[in-house]
Design a protein around this motif. Sequence first.
Motif, short mmCIF file in Angstrom:
data_model
loop_
_atom_site.label_atom_id
_atom_site.label_comp_id
_atom_site.label_asym_id
_atom_site.label_seq_id
_atom_site.Cartn_x
_atom_site.Cartn_y
_atom_site.Cartn_z
N ASP A 145 -2.88 0.50 9.30
CA ASP A 145 -3.14 -0.92 9.06
C ASP A 145 -2.82 -1.12 7.55
N VAL A 146 -2.18 -2.18 7.21
CA VAL A 146 -2.15 -2.72 5.91
C VAL A 146 -2.84 -4.22 5.72
N PRO A 147 -3.85 -4.28 4.62
CA PRO A 147 -3.84 -3.33 3.52
C PRO A 147 -4.89 -2.20 4.01
N SER A 148 -4.71 -1.16 3.32
CA SER A 148 -5.92 0.19 3.63
C SER A 148 -5.44 1.06 2.45
N THR A 149 -6.07 2.30 2.54
CA THR A 149 -6.03 3.19 1.56
C THR A 149 -5.96 4.51 2.50
N ARG A 150 -4.91 5.55 2.30
CA ARG A 150 -4.81 6.74 3.00
C ARG A 150 -4.38 7.64 1.78
N THR A 151 -4.88 9.02 2.31
CA THR A 151 -4.46 10.02 1.45
C THR A 151 -3.47 10.99 2.15
N SER A 309 14.18 -5.83 -17.58
CA SER A 309 13.37 -6.61 -16.44
C SER A 309 11.90 -6.85 -16.84
N PHE A 310 11.34 -7.86 -16.47
CA PHE A 310 9.78 -8.34 -16.68
C PHE A 310 9.20 -7.55 -15.71
N SER A 311 7.84 -7.12 -16.28
CA SER A 311 6.69 -6.74 -15.08
C SER A 311 5.53 -7.20 -15.67
N PHE A 312 4.87 -8.07 -14.51
CA PHE A 312 3.61 -8.25 -14.89
C PHE A 312 2.50 -7.48 -13.93
N THR A 313 1.43 -6.89 -14.65
CA THR A 313 0.60 -6.02 -13.92
C THR A 313 -0.76 -6.39 -14.13
N PRO A 314 -1.21 -7.50 -13.06
CA PRO A 314 -2.45 -7.91 -13.07
C PRO A 314 -3.47 -6.99 -12.30
N GLN A 315 -4.57 -6.75 -12.62
CA GLN A 315 -5.53 -6.03 -11.66
C GLN A 315 -5.84 -6.86 -10.33
N VAL A 316 -5.33 -6.28 -9.44
CA VAL A 316 -5.78 -7.05 -8.09
C VAL A 316 -6.09 -6.16 -7.00
N ASP A 317 -6.74 -6.67 -6.18
CA ASP A 317 -7.16 -6.07 -5.06
C ASP A 317 -6.30 -5.52 -3.87
N LEU A 318 -6.46 -4.81 -2.87
CA LEU A 318 -5.60 -4.71 -1.80
C LEU A 318 -4.82 -5.94 -1.19
N ALA A 319 -5.25 -7.17 -1.25
CA ALA A 319 -4.77 -8.40 -0.79
C ALA A 319 -4.06 -8.97 -1.90
N ASN A 320 -3.53 -8.41 -3.02
CA ASN A 320 -3.01 -8.96 -4.10
C ASN A 320 -3.71 -10.12 -4.69
N SER A 321 -4.95 -10.01 -4.77
CA SER A 321 -5.72 -11.00 -5.25
C SER A 321 -6.60 -10.63 -6.27
#
Length: 410
Positions: A145-151, A309-321
Amino acid sequence: MHRRHRSRSSRRGPGWPRPVSFRGLPRGYGLATRIVGADFGKLFTADLGEEVTAEQGTLVSEVRSVWAEPGADGTFYGSPYEYDIVQFVRGRFLTGYRHTVRPGELATVVNRNHDVTPDKQQGYMHNFGFPPEGGSAMSGPIRYDVPSTRTIYYSAKGVVWDNRWETSGARQTQFWYDDTTWQPGRKYVVDWQRGPAGPKFNPRTYVARAGNTIMLNIPPFGDDSGHTGYSLLDGGRVGFYRDGVQLAEIPKYFYDASGPVPSAESTYRLEYSVDRTTGFNASTKISGAWTFKSGEVGTDKWTYLPLASFSFTPQVDLANSAPAGRPFMVPVSLKAQPGSAASRTRRVSVEVSYDEGATWRKAALIPTGTDTWLATLNHPDKGSVSVRAHAERADGGTVDYTVIRAYNLR
C-alpha cells in the motif's frame, strides 16, 4: 528482464528533421538466460565444461532470490520487509554452490512511500541487482500500500542496483534511480515521491550538446530525493526554441528530443508544462523554463549545458502534507546540471500562493549557503501551498519553476 545499458532516443518535433537515435552494444556476443522457480527445492545446476578464460570472454553466473513475509492469503502483499539477495560467480556455471547470507553482507534501506492522491494506492518496486561490469538482471516485485514504510535488505557487496518504483491503476506514477551502491552493514532511509515534483538533473534527465546536435530529456515529476519521475496526465507539452524560433513541440507524455542546430552561439529557451489535476492532490500542475546560450562544441563527448533546477524540500508526512496555521520554513536550492559549467546566481526570488495560483505573494529568503536558502512562509489554517521561483545567472541564463499544490496542509 532489465539490462543495465542505456539507450537514448529522440522524439520528432516541428522544425527538426528525423531525430537521431543513439544505441550501443557490447563487443562480441552477449547471451543471458534465466531459470526461475518458487523455491530452490527442485533446482539443480552443473558446469559441464571448463572454466572460461579471459581470452574466451566472460561468464557471470548469478543466484537471485527475494524473501518476504506471506500473508493469510498466501501472497506477499503488504509484507513489511523484503530481502533482495544476489550473488555472482565468475568464470564458471554454478556447481555445488552454497552460501549462507549473513547480516553483515546486507544494507538496510528503509523506504518511505509517499502519496500524491486523496486515497490509498497500490505500489510495487523493481530492484535490479547487477554485477559492476554490467549485464542483465531480473526482479521480483512485491505489492504494498501507498502510503507506507517498508524495509528492504539488499546484498551490498559487489552489487550495483537500479530501482523502479511505481503506483498502479488510473493514477499511475513511476520513478527511476540508477547505479546505486549500498555499503554492507549500513542503514539508509530513502523517500519516494516526496515533496514538490519537478525536473531533477541526473543521468536520465539532461540537456546536452555534441558538435551541432542538442539532446534533451526533462521528465517533470522528479521527487526531492532526486529520482526521475513520470505520471499519468490530463495534458502537457515541451517546447524548444532558438532565438525565438520554435525548433520542437513535444506532445503529452514525451519529454525527449534531439536535432541539429547552427554552430553560431545562440540563445535557447526550453519550456515545459504538465497538468494532472484529475485524481491527484499534490503537484497537480508543474511548469517552468530555462534560457541559456550555446555554441558549437566538440563531438568526442557530450557537453552538458549550463542549466540548473529548483528544489523545494519541505518537511512533509507520507501524505505530502505539512502542519497548517503556523509559520513554516522551506529549504530551497538551485542545483546545476551535473557535469555542466556552473554559473553564479545573480538574483533569485520565490513566491507562494495559498489559493492554487490565483494570487501570489513574495516569500522572504534567508541565505544558508551557495545557491541554498530558507523560504519563510505562513501557513493558513487549511488548503494547500503552491510555489514559484525565478533565478538569473551570471552567464545570462534564467530558470523559472512553478508547482501548484506543491504540498497540502493538515
